[in-house]
Design an enzyme around this catalytic site. Sequence first.
Site, PDB file in Angstrom:
ATOM      1  CB  CYS A 150      35.413 108.644  72.371  1.00  0.00           C
ATOM      2  SG  CYS A 150      36.834 108.909  70.932  1.00  0.00           S
ATOM      3  CB  CYS A 157      39.803 112.757  58.862  1.00  0.00           C
ATOM      4  SG  CYS A 157      41.380 112.822  59.449  1.00  0.00           S
ATOM      5  CB  CYS A 161      45.620 106.960  59.060  1.00  0.00           C
ATOM      6  SG  CYS A 161      46.168 108.644  59.378  1.00  0.00           S
ATOM      7  CB  CYS A 164      41.169 105.984  60.354  1.00  0.00           C
ATOM      8  SG  CYS A 164      39.867 106.886  61.128  1.00  0.00           S
ATOM      9  CG  HIS A 270      49.460 105.116  64.413  1.00  0.00           C
ATOM     10  ND1 HIS A 270      48.943 103.761  65.624  1.00  0.00           N
ATOM     11  CD2 HIS A 270      48.462 105.801  64.034  1.00  0.00           C
ATOM     12  CE1 HIS A 270      47.987 104.327  66.003  1.00  0.00           C
ATOM     13  NE2 HIS A 270      47.537 105.613  65.488  1.00  0.00           N
ATOM     14  CB  CYS A 388      39.834 102.933  68.509  1.00  0.00           C
ATOM     15  SG  CYS A 388      40.205 103.566  70.329  1.00  0.00           S
TER      16      CYS A 388
END
Length: 402
Positions: A150, A157, A161, A164, A270, A388
């Site tokens: 991964c 970022c 979100c 996250c 989502h 994740c």
Amino acid sequence: MTVTSHPNTRPRINDASINLNEAERERIRAKSALFAPPDAVMKDGRRDLVGMSREELASVMVEIGEKPFRAKQLWHWIYHQGATDFSTMSTIAKPLQEKLKEHFVVARPETSLEQTSTDETRKFLFRFRDGQEAETVYIPDRREDRGAVCISSQVGCTLSCTFCHTGTQKLVRNLGAAEIVSQFMAARDSYNEWPSPHGDTPRLLSTIVLMGMGEPLYNYDNVAKAMRIVMDGEGIALSRRRITLSTSGVVPMMDRCGEELGVNLAISLHAVTNELRDQIVPLNRKYPIEELMAACQRYPAATNSRRITFEYIMLRGINDSDADARELVRLIRGLPAKVNLIPFNPWPGSDYLPSTRERLAKFAKIVMDAGFSAPIRMPRGQDILAACGQLRTESERQRKSA
Ligand code: SAH
Ligand code: SF4
């Protein structure tokens, strides 16, 4: 002014969408350039050969007065053999090895942290030349000798979100092609898996998922260059079928990605209503669900044997009702699609709770009864914050000194 949104009632994009998309792509590229990585050059002026395209490699050979075919030899040593030291490149004569050493390096990022979970998942924190860091995770397949790497595409970022951990960190910068490819190469060093296994020989590091930190389609040029290197048949030689790019829905770049790279696509969906998706995946305010689904319909690399994965994080009481499951099925009906249900992985300070087991099972059943595969993605590496959405680093944006 309040902006109201209702499920799937937004106006569809009109016929001018193609031109609009082109303008949007230019805008995205221009913004991406503001977060460009530093040049791949060492303090002593030597250049890193990792991350150069074949053409670039040939042209730097010419720059130092060598024949362009040297690029082919070097490519083999760098990407097939995994060599980092010119002295081990036995098909290259000693004097040329010395000359190459004067001008170039074959670098890896520094590993500032390497942790292995009780479930064998391994997390790396890589530090790049300017001190910025990104995380990479290796997730071995439990049943076979293969697994997924991964990879991160950005430090931080721009999107935020709400579920996250990476989203709580500002975008520091894009990763360069060298930094993206070298995450894979350094992970492979750690498992001693060089030279690149041929054809169908089992590989420990057998797939790449662009699901680490960052939004890969906001750093498309570097990601594309890195994936072309990884897919090159004379080097690492991973087929495009073994690469999955996950996006939160950067619609204008999706077509390009499908046409140019043809890798598998995963969509971080989502939520099934614009109202909720606007909140939890804020990019939805720009590219709402219906535009996202239309881009999935057009995605050139999707077929029945290469379905688009819809990632759906299960947040207790937020998006996990039977009605949500039925709406999900309605949205993806007719698409070559599969669903990946992701139990929410908590991180320090997060606001949500994972759905209960019963809810997960019921939700999965509705989706499966409609004919879609809907495995529940078991969290891996939670004890080392490698699952994740748990990735985040302390890297910060450096203030430009005046
Ligand atoms: N930016 C891209 C690529 C990162 S992928 C994208 O969002 O698709 C990271 C994946 O993990 C996405 O599907 C994301 O939605 C999911 N994720 C983020 N936070 C999570 C969390 N706390 N628990 C489980 N999955 C999460
Ligand atoms: Fe960025 Fe993806 Fe995290 Fe959203 S889920 S903040 S797009 S890394």
